[in-house]
Design a protein around this motif. Structure first.
Motif, PDB file in Angstrom:
ATOM      1  N   GLU A 128      25.857-114.586 -12.954  1.00  0.00           N
ATOM      2  CA  GLU A 128      24.726-113.804 -12.444  1.00  0.00           C
ATOM      3  C   GLU A 128      23.636-114.709 -11.873  1.00  0.00           C
ATOM      4  O   GLU A 128      23.337-115.766 -12.409  1.00  0.00           O
ATOM      5  CB  GLU A 128      24.157-112.911 -13.538  1.00  0.00           C
ATOM      6  N   HIS A 129      23.052-114.252 -10.783  1.00  0.00           N
ATOM      7  CA  HIS A 129      22.005-115.026 -10.112  1.00  0.00           C
ATOM      8  C   HIS A 129      21.344-114.160  -9.051  1.00  0.00           C
ATOM      9  O   HIS A 129      21.854-113.104  -8.693  1.00  0.00           O
ATOM     10  CB  HIS A 129      22.619-116.259  -9.414  1.00  0.00           C
ATOM     11  N   THR A 130      20.209-114.642  -8.548  1.00  0.00           N
ATOM     12  CA  THR A 130      19.653-114.065  -7.323  1.00  0.00           C
ATOM     13  C   THR A 130      19.823-115.131  -6.246  1.00  0.00           C
ATOM     14  O   THR A 130      19.959-116.316  -6.554  1.00  0.00           O
ATOM     15  CB  THR A 130      18.145-113.748  -7.469  1.00  0.00           C
ATOM     16  N   ASP A 131      19.827-114.709  -4.987  1.00  0.00           N
ATOM     17  CA  ASP A 131      19.946-115.680  -3.899  1.00  0.00           C
ATOM     18  C   ASP A 131      18.531-116.104  -3.490  1.00  0.00           C
ATOM     19  O   ASP A 131      17.653-115.263  -3.350  1.00  0.00           O
ATOM     20  CB  ASP A 131      20.681-115.070  -2.696  1.00  0.00           C
ATOM     21  N   PRO A 132      18.299-117.395  -3.295  1.00  0.00           N
ATOM     22  CA  PRO A 132      16.929-117.862  -3.048  1.00  0.00           C
ATOM     23  C   PRO A 132      16.367-117.611  -1.646  1.00  0.00           C
ATOM     24  O   PRO A 132      15.163-117.589  -1.468  1.00  0.00           O
ATOM     25  CB  PRO A 132      17.015-119.373  -3.307  1.00  0.00           C
ATOM     26  N   LYS A 177      19.786-109.213  -8.686  1.00  0.00           N
ATOM     27  CA  LYS A 177      20.742-110.005  -9.482  1.00  0.00           C
ATOM     28  C   LYS A 177      22.151-109.491  -9.248  1.00  0.00           C
ATOM     29  O   LYS A 177      22.389-108.279  -9.279  1.00  0.00           O
ATOM     30  CB  LYS A 177      20.405-109.859 -10.963  1.00  0.00           C
ATOM     31  N   HIS A 178      23.058-110.399  -9.015  1.00  0.00           N
ATOM     32  CA  HIS A 178      24.453-110.010  -8.805  1.00  0.00           C
ATOM     33  C   HIS A 178      25.377-111.070  -9.380  1.00  0.00           C
ATOM     34  O   HIS A 178      24.943-112.171  -9.723  1.00  0.00           O
ATOM     35  CB  HIS A 178      24.714-109.779  -7.306  1.00  0.00           C
ATOM     36  N   ARG A 179      26.647-110.732  -9.498  1.00  0.00           N
ATOM     37  CA  ARG A 179      27.651-111.666 -10.029  1.00  0.00           C
ATOM     38  C   ARG A 179      29.017-111.201  -9.540  1.00  0.00           C
ATOM     39  O   ARG A 179      29.148-110.114  -8.958  1.00  0.00           O
ATOM     40  CB  ARG A 179      27.618-111.663 -11.569  1.00  0.00           C
ATOM     41  N   TYR A 238      26.558-115.333   4.535  1.00  0.00           N
ATOM     42  CA  TYR A 238      25.542-116.033   5.328  1.00  0.00           C
ATOM     43  C   TYR A 238      24.211-115.860   4.607  1.00  0.00           C
ATOM     44  O   TYR A 238      23.822-114.740   4.271  1.00  0.00           O
ATOM     45  CB  TYR A 238      25.483-115.412   6.729  1.00  0.00           C
ATOM     46  N   PHE A 239      23.549-116.979   4.313  1.00  0.00           N
ATOM     47  CA  PHE A 239      22.255-116.933   3.638  1.00  0.00           C
ATOM     48  C   PHE A 239      21.190-117.347   4.649  1.00  0.00           C
ATOM     49  O   PHE A 239      21.116-118.524   5.029  1.00  0.00           O
ATOM     50  CB  PHE A 239      22.216-117.921   2.467  1.00  0.00           C
ATOM     51  N   GLY A 240      20.414-116.391   5.123  1.00  0.00           N
ATOM     52  CA  GLY A 240      19.400-116.672   6.141  1.00  0.00           C
ATOM     53  C   GLY A 240      18.143-117.198   5.479  1.00  0.00           C
ATOM     54  O   GLY A 240      17.498-116.492   4.702  1.00  0.00           O
TER      55      GLY A 240
END
Ligand code: OGA
Ligand code: NI
Length: 333
Positions: free
Chosen positions: A205-209, A262-264, A278-280
């Motif tokens: 689990e995490h959030t994307d920064p 939050k996702h995993r 893709y992380f913008g």
């Protein structure tokens, strides 16, 4: 034969299924990009979930398939070949190790920078893999997905009644935009039996920064999101659509009106999951702060920081840590 310090399978994190965690989330907000009135729905989805699915986009299926087949080619190479493209420091190939701080998961991945000077030299000596073909497949895909991301961010700004409407999208369009691209492959995990009531963690689990993340996966489930009621819920896969989530930076720019989600990923016991994300992100020197027009007379909830400072701080954390907490202002008593 190369000796690998691979963690033993019993060391991998698992989750026990509660009935809630195994149910599918059939109410994922769906945004039809061909309809201009979707802008208000995007705002609503970002407020309620920090997550939505996009249909009727104009990313050519041909780009998706091409990249998918290149990814399959790469991931089906022998491990000893794939390791030549490692380590992910931060860019390159990694197996089971997520980030630099001890997180592990049942996943292998390639992390790439999306800027034009990024070199694919790590892929040069892998037999059966042509770095030039990978580069061109990634570039075609990323350009199309970046364009779509900018359209979404502009609709979002319009929905929030912010002028000019490129406040968010210009950060991705900037030639110094610090955006990254990731290919994740989750091999099936037969050791965990289908009905054992347990699942191996593929990606913890995490959030994307960053500002916005755009995910496309094959037809294998595994992605879960954490709802506001603290229940994990599975997102039905849809290979023809994209899933968007709000990143930490967008949370800050909206002064907490949108929350990063939050996702995993949990692994499947029979099928492999392949996802491309893709992380913008903004340029490194960009100050990440709430937009004045969204403050509504309130104070910023966050201390001032640049994307570079945030990234430096984030690199020291574990996947599940709340990275934004170090940048929150302590409420005055
Ligand atoms: C990520 C992520 C989900 C997936 O890489 O940040 O959340 O399906 N991936 O691979
Ligand atoms: Ni993520």
């Amino acid at each position: 034969m190369m000796v690998l310090t691979k963690p033993a399978i019993e060391h991998f994190p698992i989750v026990k299924n509660s009935c809630k965690a195994t149910s599918f989330f059939n109410d994922v907000p769906v945004i039809d990009l061909s309809k201009p009135d979707s802008r208000n729905l995007i705002v609503k989805a970002c407020e309620e979930f920090g997550f939505f699915k996009v249909i009727n986009h104009d990313v050519p299926m041909e780009f998706i398939s091409k990249l998918e087949s290149e990814a399959i080619k790469f991931f089906s190479s022998p491990l000893s070949e794939k390791l030549k493209a490692g380590p992910a420091d931060p860019f390159g190939y990694a197996n089971k190790q997520v980030g630099q701080n001890g997180d592990i998961g049942w996943v292998e991945y390639i992390l790439l920078s999306t800027n034009s000077e990024f070199s694919y030299h790590k892929f040069a000596s892998i037999s059966g893999v042509n770095p030039e073909t990978i580069r061109s497949a990634v570039n075609d895909y990323v350009s199309a997905v970046k364009k779509m991301s900018c359209e979404i961010l502009e609709m979002l700004a319009e929905g929030l009644k912010i002028h000019p409407k490129n406040v968010f999208s210009k950060l991705l369009m900037d030639e110094k935009s610090d955006s990254v691209f990731r290919l994740n492959q989750y091999p099936p995990c037969p050791e965990i039996e289908e009905f054992s009531g347990k699942n191996m963690i593929g990606f913890g689990e995490h959030t994307d920064p960053q500002i916005i993340s755009v995910l496309r996966s094959n037809n294998t489930s595994g992605l879960q999101i954490l709802l506001k009621n603290d229940h994990w819920i599975s997102v039905p896969p849809d290979p023809t659509s994209f899933f968007i989530n709000v990143g930490d930076s967008l949370q800050v720019m909206t002064n907490g009106r949108f929350k990063s989600l939050k996702h995993r990923v949990l692994t499947n016991s029979v099928k492999s999951r392949l996802s491309m994300i893709y992380f913008g992100g903004p340029p490194l020197t960009e100050k990440i702060a709430p937009l004045p027009s969204l403050m509504e007379g309130k104070d910023s909830l966050y201390k001032e920081f640049t994307w570079c400072e945030y990234k430096k701080s984030a690199y020291k954390t574990r996947l599940a840590d709340n990275r934004l907490i170090h940048f929150e202002k302590i409420a005055a008593s």
